[in-house]
Scaffold this active site. Structure first.
Site, PDB file in Angstrom:
ATOM      1  CB  ILE A  13      -0.907   0.012   1.250  1.00  0.00           C
ATOM      2  CG1 ILE A  13      -1.837  -1.210   1.231  1.00  0.00           C
ATOM      3  CG2 ILE A  13      -1.694   1.307   1.342  1.00  0.00           C
ATOM      4  CD1 ILE A  13      -2.430  -1.550   2.591  1.00  0.00           C
ATOM      5  CE  LYS A  14       3.534   6.655  -3.892  1.00  0.00           C
ATOM      6  NZ  LYS A  14       3.575   7.125  -5.286  1.00  0.00           N
ATOM      7  CB  VAL A  15      -1.064   6.409   1.910  1.00  0.00           C
ATOM      8  CG1 VAL A  15      -2.176   5.387   1.678  1.00  0.00           C
ATOM      9  CG2 VAL A  15      -0.225   6.042   3.121  1.00  0.00           C
TER      10      VAL A  15
END
Lengths: 304, 304, 304, 304, 304
Positions: free
Chosen positions: E203-205
């Site tokens: 996951i990339k935020v």
């Protein structure tokens, strides 16, 4: 039976098609009174779908029965009979092999809220019913035109692979065109050309008037002095716009023609070098005997 | 058992269908009290989906149970039972082989915001449940009509290949039609004709009034003096609009009919030459004994 | 025949492609007068579809015939001929193997109500017609751009697997761009880069002006002092924006160029390091002899 | 292990399902403290997706970890655990075979701009994760209801063929329903009936209030004197609306219930003849020990 | 080479994945300077597509060449290189096997009229280019979010079956969120959780601020006294929101960071327990030597 030079010449224009499609083109061209002439007269009966049964058939109630139209087309010695799936299913077995069939794959209707059509027939339907061709209508100028061309692409790709012929009804309409614009000669020529570019084998358009609709086109017609003064000249221009005659081009009869003006138009279509006519209401809305007489006159014109 | 002449004659009209579809047509026509007569009475139960359970079944709470409807249709000697997938799944095994089933493949509901339907059943569903037919509703005149006809085409093509019968509920509605227009005789005839053109084997429409809705149609009805003065005459006109009787045509009972007027309508349907009726709320919303009595009167009319 | 160093160097940039696509790239680069130079001049004829037949062909009526364009491209020693499906079908067999063909898979038209295109050709079509490449137009900035990129992805994935070359026409337009913005140098560079990122083998854009359209881009061009003062410099910038020259980049001729300014642009395209030009109306709208003379001058510039 | 009469009776209602689906129904009914009773309590954990992680898990931070919920459901002796794909993937192997899993195939979220859901899980996902069932939410009354029913049809057809159970969350909302209408008893009964008609094996609705929302329904409830005076009576009416109890019916716990009122509702659900409850936030938002105590009380009620 | 405990522990969290996906996770975790640490630094280069070539590469023109980025990622000892299809095709063969590749399957651009993306790459593309993972962006809060999640589901299902890793860029935007809301800590946590629920492996935020955007969430953060006072605390909260650390979580660098604040953020990301960073413009927009120095500092922080 060897081919006549006329059919042979036409066939050469379909150089990219497979033997299956060529055989079906020959079937269409070698059937009926015009067999071998390179000319076609086709009976289309989708008016019940488009306008309702009473408006189409009450004037000659025999026409409520699908078999009537198969018989009429056969007895008149026409080249083909075109209709939606339901009407073809109702007679395709009784008249199997007696006349080439064209499955009209999409249809509109008079209750519709949009300038579009429903796709009601498919290539597998055409094959199981013994058809030689599929028919498809596009509305150039309509907000559904790209959608319709996409649908045509899918059907045409499948039809060509299956050895069927693709007939395109190209009927311009939409926000950029008023009623007169729909049959303006520049628009009819453009409609025929679009059908050719989209891969049609046989193109059907309406007889054009001498109106010019698109300003950018009008400038060219005037500058290049393109002759649009007579129906014959306009037909010739549309033949030219159909890949210089490399595609079979046929015309509809028009809605309000009396017999005399209809036959004049037919003569102009012949003289202009197009391949034939589609004659619907003008034939099946009168008693059979009168219809056969009229269709005989028409095929005689194309033969002569 | 050899076929009666009536069934044999009907079967000839389905000349393009495969033996599987013909066998299922025979199953529909040779079941129940009307077996062999060429007439049909069908029990449809999708009102719970369309209007809600209490509005449909509270008047006769036995109807909350799907088995009740299977039994009712069987005991009444009807030709078929039609329902959405859930209701059929709930009884198809218990009553397997006892009555032909029609899987109603699309349904609307009273909470819906648009004049459309959801497709809740498929051809593989119909086959695994042992159905003889699929049922599908189109709304000619609605902004979803082309979409629905496209859905019908996909289902019908698959159903015909699988040997099923295609029953089309053709219910006009939409922006061009007011409430009276939905049952006007020109509109009902057009609705029946569209279903025929789209490839339906069996067509279901509502009993028409003597109203004429489309101005262009009205002109023709008056000019051609088409008789629409009685229900019998109107039914005959709609039979004619269904490919001159080549397609099985049945009528719904109507929502507010008392028993007497319902039976009058049934008599007119018979007299007009149509093939039968679909009787839903008029049968299952009364106690079983009364329902059986009523259905007996109806089948007697069609037999007589 | 072993490859020239120029073609060999270009081929190295297509390191992820299969031998089929590499072979078709070589076919494109090793055909005609520019064979082996790493430069290309292509004849595209889709103007009849886009603008209508008379506006495209009346100035030189020989162009109504698809065969004329095949011949013109072959006689002029061009690298390839690009056209929609209908026009290719009309000559692909007569001229089979004489010049690489590019199937233009989507097309717009002048009657269209939306800034979109119809997909009229497919990868199987390209293969059966003996094409070396497919062509596809995207309109960056249009509300249909994502849809078009999705269509391109599907076609490109299939084309690459089949060993075809993918040519992308990247023509910005839409609500964020006025007429000047469509050919602004930042927009042209962005259009070329998007095509490269989306997986094009060959990119076609319009010759850029020295306008800067996006404020955020303008700031960078000024801060980094990117040279956009001459057409040559702008071409060089767009070559750089096409993966530092790793993708073949060609330019259209522009609509209103007189011959002199057209040749000036060609010289700048050559000088800026791009791979060539697409020359449509500038060639086929004049008599064949003049067209051959002009195309000879153009190929000489790219050779020189 | 032979089946209890209760489970055996329920199984008979799924007469059209294949042995695979029947086996999974038995797995759901024969797991945990309620094994064999025909009653179910299910733990659903999709609130993190629907409302955000902190709103769901901050009250009991152990719940941030998917393994916590698997453990909670197992230790509490529940019948099944339902969650979206990501949460199931995070524990399906560690807890394989310890509790039946329901893959919640679609989910909404609190940032969404429309009353719809995304489909995030598929039947192949359910199979590879060892699930016994898929779960799917429809919003009757929403402008996306037909779309959702179409999605459900596709998933359900595939799930039933693969031997999975189909659980439908039927949550009315949309323009015709105000907040009170969403839980009105006529609407809840209709929601349950629609799920049954659409082919659900297990139906989940919200506990209904005694409001009546649709005027046409209200008239019938009053005329037929349908008892909606107590929660037990309303539950009984919804059981009846679920094919007279032929479909497994479970209720959610409701958002703002204190423990006492929650247990009262559970008792009414039991008394009214429904099959069980889904208990999410009411269980995992309190410390595990308290949650186990509460769930023990609930299963005791259903057992009792 | 046996796995380090850190990698081994991470791998246990992907218990439902097949050996192919596990092998690709190991490839990502066991490459470069951070091999074996359980930490990752990834170079993403899709800014040319998103913002245009000059805005992305003019500051360091070496970056116009795709090979530059492959080299930079390899020389800096990063874990992976992520880019759209065109850029990967341009170097995937030259650098085959030297660094794990992530095919960024969808992309937006600065000329787009809608908050959506085009899907330009597919799982077969990722496989033929030797990629270890696919990357996909969703915009929670956008009117296209459900559509994007549906696209993600299709790609992720296919990718997981093919043994690829699924990386989700979760970037909230849309009508409910102002600019500050897009990076508010409740929104970032929710974005990470949605990606986890939708089945992302990685996951990339964006690094969150201490703003709280949704009123219903704000109430909970305050009531539960969730620590959001420092970047480290906020990162820890987002780790927790990613299934209590069961999913690999990485952060982007942010657009306007100077080197010092960037490194501070990196330290907080490390301290908060996340797995790493994606560093794009902050690395490739400066000269290679400086970029390598910066990336060395960053990997040192994650190692330390």
């Amino acid at each position: 039976m060897s081919l006549t030079p006329q059919v042979s010449d036409i066939l050469k224009n379909y150089e990219s098609d497979n033997p299956g499609t060529k055989a079906n083109l020959v079937r269409l061209l070698n059937t009926g009174k015009l067999a071998g002439t390179g000319k076609l007269v086709i009976l289309p009966v989708d008016q019940g779908f488009e306008h309702g049964p009473a408006r189409s058939f009450a004037a000659n109630p025999a026409g409520y029965d699908p078999h009537y139209h198969f018989s009429l087309a056969i007895e008149a010695g026409l080249n083909a009979f075109a209709a939606p799936i339901g009407m073809l299913e109702a007679g395709a077995s009784s008249f199997a092999g007696q006349i080439p069939l064209i499955l009209k794959c999409n249809s509109s209707n008079s209750l519709a809220t949009e300038k579009d059509q429903a796709v009601t027939g498919t290539v597998p339907d055409a094959l199981r019913l013994g058809c030689s061709a599929i028919g498809f209508t596009i509305y150039p100028g309509s907000e559904y035109c790209f959608k319709q061309m996409n649908e045509l692409r899918e059907l045409a790709e499948e039809a060509k692979a299956a050895g069927l012929v693709v007939v395109v009804w190209s009927y311009p309409r939409g926000p950029m065109l008023d009623k007169a614009g729909e049959t303006a000669v520049d628009i009819c020529a453009y409609a025929a050309h679009m059908a050719a570019e989209a891969g049609a084998h046989i193109i059907k358009v309406k007889p054009p008037t001498d109106a010019l609709s698109l300003p950018a086109a009008k400038k060219v017609y005037e500058a290049e002095k393109i002759d649009i003064s007579s129906m014959e000249a306009r037909v010739r221009h549309i033949v030219q716009s159909s890949f210089a005659g490399r595609r079979i081009l046929i015309f509809s009869g028009g809605e309000h023609a009396d017999t005399k003006s209809l036959l004049e138009t037919i003569r102009a279509i012949k003289a202009g070098g197009a391949n034939g006519s589609i004659i619907g209401r003008n034939s099946f809305q009168r008693p059979k005997k009168e219809a056969l007489a009229l269709l005989s006159e028409i095929t005689d014109i194309f033969k002569g």
